[in-house]
Design a protein around this motif. Structure first.
Motif, short mmCIF file in Angstrom:
data_model
loop_
_atom_site.label_atom_id
_atom_site.label_comp_id
_atom_site.label_asym_id
_atom_site.label_seq_id
_atom_site.Cartn_x
_atom_site.Cartn_y
_atom_site.Cartn_z
N TYR A 117 4.48 17.06 -2.49
CA TYR A 117 4.53 15.95 -3.01
C TYR A 117 5.85 15.30 -2.65
CZ TYR A 117 1.19 18.48 -6.01
OH TYR A 117 0.00 19.16 -6.68
N CYS A 118 6.98 15.84 -2.38
CA CYS A 118 8.29 14.99 -2.23
C CYS A 118 8.07 14.51 -0.67
CB CYS A 118 9.59 16.13 -2.33
SG CYS A 118 9.42 17.11 -3.70
N ALA A 119 7.34 15.58 0.04
CA ALA A 119 6.97 14.98 1.54
C ALA A 119 6.26 13.77 1.65
CB ALA A 119 6.55 16.23 2.36
N LEU A 120 5.28 13.70 0.67
CA LEU A 120 4.46 12.69 0.63
C LEU A 120 5.26 11.25 0.29
CD1 LEU A 120 1.75 11.12 0.88
CD2 LEU A 120 1.52 11.90 -1.58
N SER A 121 6.23 11.46 -0.60
CA SER A 121 7.15 10.45 -0.98
C SER A 121 7.97 10.12 0.13
CB SER A 121 7.95 10.65 -2.30
OG SER A 121 8.79 9.77 -2.50
N ALA A 122 8.54 10.95 0.68
CA ALA A 122 9.43 10.87 1.91
C ALA A 122 8.46 9.91 2.98
CB ALA A 122 9.79 12.19 2.47
N LEU A 123 7.49 10.23 3.28
CA LEU A 123 6.61 9.67 4.27
C LEU A 123 6.46 8.16 3.93
CD1 LEU A 123 4.90 9.80 6.99
CD2 LEU A 123 2.91 10.42 5.02
N SER A 124 5.94 7.99 2.33
CA SER A 124 5.75 6.64 2.19
C SER A 124 7.18 5.90 2.07
CB SER A 124 5.51 6.74 0.33
OG SER A 124 4.39 7.32 0.23
N SER A 125 8.21 6.50 1.87
CA SER A 125 9.40 5.39 1.98
C SER A 125 9.98 5.24 3.29
CB SER A 125 10.76 6.54 1.28
OG SER A 125 11.12 7.56 1.75
N ALA A 126 9.48 6.28 4.52
CA ALA A 126 9.55 5.98 5.63
C ALA A 126 8.96 4.96 6.23
CB ALA A 126 9.52 7.33 6.48
N GLY A 166 1.01 -1.21 0.10
CA GLY A 166 -0.01 0.00 -0.06
C GLY A 166 0.82 1.22 0.18
N PHE A 167 1.98 1.47 0.78
CA PHE A 167 2.79 2.50 0.90
C PHE A 167 3.50 2.70 -0.45
CE2 PHE A 167 3.12 1.17 5.55
CZ PHE A 167 1.94 2.01 5.87
N SER A 168 4.04 1.60 -1.09
CA SER A 168 4.79 1.76 -2.27
C SER A 168 3.82 2.08 -3.45
CB SER A 168 5.34 0.34 -2.74
OG SER A 168 4.57 -0.72 -2.39
N PHE A 169 2.59 1.72 -3.32
CA PHE A 169 1.50 2.19 -4.43
C PHE A 169 1.37 3.66 -4.39
CE2 PHE A 169 -2.84 2.84 -5.97
CZ PHE A 169 -2.66 2.14 -7.33
N VAL A 170 1.16 4.13 -3.07
CA VAL A 170 0.88 5.78 -2.64
C VAL A 170 2.23 6.30 -3.21
CG1 VAL A 170 0.85 7.42 -1.15
CG2 VAL A 170 -0.34 5.24 -0.98
N GLY A 171 3.30 5.83 -2.95
CA GLY A 171 4.63 6.45 -3.56
C GLY A 171 4.85 6.49 -5.12
N PHE A 172 4.31 5.54 -5.63
CA PHE A 172 4.35 5.12 -6.90
C PHE A 172 3.31 6.25 -7.56
CE2 PHE A 172 1.76 3.50 -10.49
CZ PHE A 172 2.54 3.60 -11.51
N ALA A 173 2.26 6.32 -7.26
CA ALA A 173 1.23 7.34 -7.73
C ALA A 173 1.98 8.71 -7.73
CB ALA A 173 0.05 7.37 -7.04
N ASP A 174 2.50 9.07 -6.51
CA ASP A 174 3.02 10.35 -6.31
C ASP A 174 4.11 10.70 -6.88
OD1 ASP A 174 3.30 13.02 -4.64
OD2 ASP A 174 5.06 11.90 -3.90
N SER A 175 5.12 10.01 -7.19
CA SER A 175 6.33 9.77 -8.29
C SER A 175 5.79 10.09 -9.56
CB SER A 175 7.14 8.77 -7.82
OG SER A 175 7.85 8.56 -6.62
N ALA A 176 4.65 9.19 -9.98
CA ALA A 176 4.48 9.12 -11.20
C ALA A 176 3.66 10.60 -11.67
CB ALA A 176 3.48 8.32 -11.60
N TYR A 177 2.88 11.13 -10.61
CA TYR A 177 2.56 12.53 -11.01
C TYR A 177 3.51 13.28 -11.14
CZ TYR A 177 -0.08 16.89 -10.14
OH TYR A 177 -0.06 18.14 -10.20
N LEU A 178 4.68 13.49 -10.34
CA LEU A 178 5.71 14.50 -10.73
C LEU A 178 6.40 14.24 -11.77
CD1 LEU A 178 6.92 14.46 -6.98
CD2 LEU A 178 5.63 16.15 -7.97
N THR A 179 6.67 13.04 -12.23
CA THR A 179 7.47 12.66 -13.51
C THR A 179 6.34 12.97 -14.44
OG1 THR A 179 8.31 10.70 -12.33
CG2 THR A 179 8.49 10.96 -15.04
N ALA A 180 5.09 12.81 -14.55
CA ALA A 180 4.22 13.20 -15.66
C ALA A 180 4.25 14.79 -15.89
CB ALA A 180 2.93 12.82 -15.39
N ASP A 181 4.15 15.47 -14.69
CA ASP A 181 4.33 17.08 -14.61
C ASP A 181 5.72 17.50 -15.07
OD1 ASP A 181 3.37 19.67 -13.53
OD2 ASP A 181 5.35 19.50 -12.62
N HIS A 182 7.00 16.46 -14.99
CA HIS A 182 8.01 17.28 -15.35
C HIS A 182 8.11 17.10 -17.12
CE1 HIS A 182 12.33 17.30 -15.56
NE2 HIS A 182 12.55 16.49 -16.76
N TYR A 183 7.54 16.10 -17.62
CA TYR A 183 7.62 15.72 -19.26
C TYR A 183 6.19 16.42 -19.76
CZ TYR A 183 11.62 12.59 -18.79
OH TYR A 183 12.78 12.26 -18.34
#
Lengths: 159, 225
Positions: free
Chosen positions: A133-142, A27-44
């Motif tokens: 968004y980065c904070a959410l990823s940090a929380l997921s990884s923690a 579950g945590f990794s899924f949240v982190g994935f969605a968060d990171s995917a959003y940021l990656t999409a925003d980048h490109y």
């Protein structure tokens, strides 16, 4: 019941705690994935997030620290969370739970948590801005890190 | 065995759904800045504003911008493109909204553009500040004028001594504050913020989204300036 052929594996069906921890990590990794995917999409795909009084996301996401060579940091997050997610699902669906794989998962979680800690420190001490968004990823990884350590401890004790 | 397969199918399906949803949201231009969107309005364009394009048009596009904001810099090529496409039909105005809380040079750069405007080179300095944004934003507010802005003024043929004096003049500071005041009254909380016919629009996430909004305004018979 015959004894397990491998002393380093836990029999299936496993105790509920291990399965719950594995699902929690998924579950945590899924949240982190969605968060990171959003940021990656925003980048490109999108124009930059607007500069806002309320947060410093634009500063963080457009800073020199947002890239590792040609790769956006967010994309490394996507790769990390996907690897963790499918690794955990493999463990969850495997007939036996090999302890070395559980320890490998804990190692993976430690690397992810360490990287997140480094990125958060860069935001606080070098960029002087925080991105939620980065904070959410940090929380997921923690949470992945804590759960993976708990999992390896439980596996060691044969929970 | 069937339960294992279900777990994998659900997981892969979830990942695919997330990727598809994020991709669709961005490609349709709905992601990003619309979550806090409020369609506020701003005062009409006056002679005190910096205007380019067709000043007698019934359609106006007003940008509240900050010269130090990376997003504003990223929008500038789109604005230039819009000017080329709609310059004869749309009035473009820029108002200062320096986010001094997060951008140390935002205020002084707004004053520099206004000071250049007093010598008739507002838009030239406006464009130059955005073009060279990566160059000057690292400098401190105390040194950015002498290190960079004076050179830009010189390259534009301005009287540099007068430019330096004007940057610190009460009139220039008041102009920036006036713009800031109208933005604050309209609850602007990010830059760039765009207004078409005085009504805020969500930040377009592509050039096509921008042209769509302007075309709609041009087509509207109730357009007000």
């Amino acid at each position: 019941m015959p004894p397990s052929p491998k002393p380093s594996t836990l029999p299936s069906p496993r105790r509920p705690l291990l399965n719950k921890l594995l699902l929690a990590i998924a579950g945590f990794s899924f949240v982190g994935f969605a968060d990171s995917a959003y940021l990656t999409a925003d980048h490109y795909l999108a124009l930059p997030l607007p500069c806002s009084i309320l947060h410093g996301c634009d500063i963080v996401l457009r800073s020199a620290y947002s890239m590792i060579g040609p790769i956006p940091v967010a994309m490394t997050g996507v790769a990390f969370y996907l690897v963790v997610l499918f690794f955990v699902l493999y463990l969850y669906t495997a007939d036996t739970l090999e302890k070395r794989l559980v320890y490998a998962l804990a190692g993976l979680g430690t690397i992810g948590f360490a990287m997140s800690a480094i990125f958060e420190s860069i935001q606080i001490y070098l960029i002087h801005a925080l991105c939620q968004y980065c904070a959410l990823s940090a929380l997921s990884s923690a949470l992945i890190f804590i759960s993976a350590l708990w999992l390896s401890r439980a596996a060691r004790k044969g929970a | 065995m069937q339960r294992k397969q279900e777990v994998w199918v659900v997981a892969i399906f979830a990942v695919v759904v997330v990727v598809a949803a994020i991709g669709a949201a961005f490609l349709s231009g709905n992601a990003g800045s619309t979550s806090n969107f409020k369609a506020t309005t701003v005062p009409a364009v006056t002679s005190a504003d910096h205007i380019r394009g067709n000043a007698s048009s019934t359609v106006s596009l007003i940008e509240y911008g900050d010269f130090e904001c990376p997003a504003c810099g990223a929008y500038q090529p789109l604005i230039q493109q819009l000017l080329q496409q709609y310059g004869d039909r749309v009035e473009f105005a820029f108002r200062n909204f320096p986010l001094y809380q997060i951008h140390p040079d935002a205020m002084i750069s707004a004053q520099a553009a206004e000071a250049a405007g007093l010598q008739g080179k507002y838009w030239e300095m406006h464009d130059l500040l955005y073009q060279k944004q990566n160059e000057w934003t690292a400098a401190s507010p105390d040194t950015v004028v002498s290190k960079y802005f004076d050179g830009y003024a010189q390259s534009l043929g301005l009287n540099v001594a007068r430019f330096d004096a004007d940057i610190q003049s009460a009139a220039v500071k008041q102009k920036v504050q006036d713009d800031l005041g109208t933005g604050n009254a309209a609850q602007v909380d990010h830059t760039p913020t765009f207004f078409i016919n005085l009504t805020q629009i969500p930040n377009p996430t592509s050039y096509a989204a921008f042209t769509q909004a302007i075309d709609a305004a041009l087509a509207s018979s109730t357009a007000v300036k």
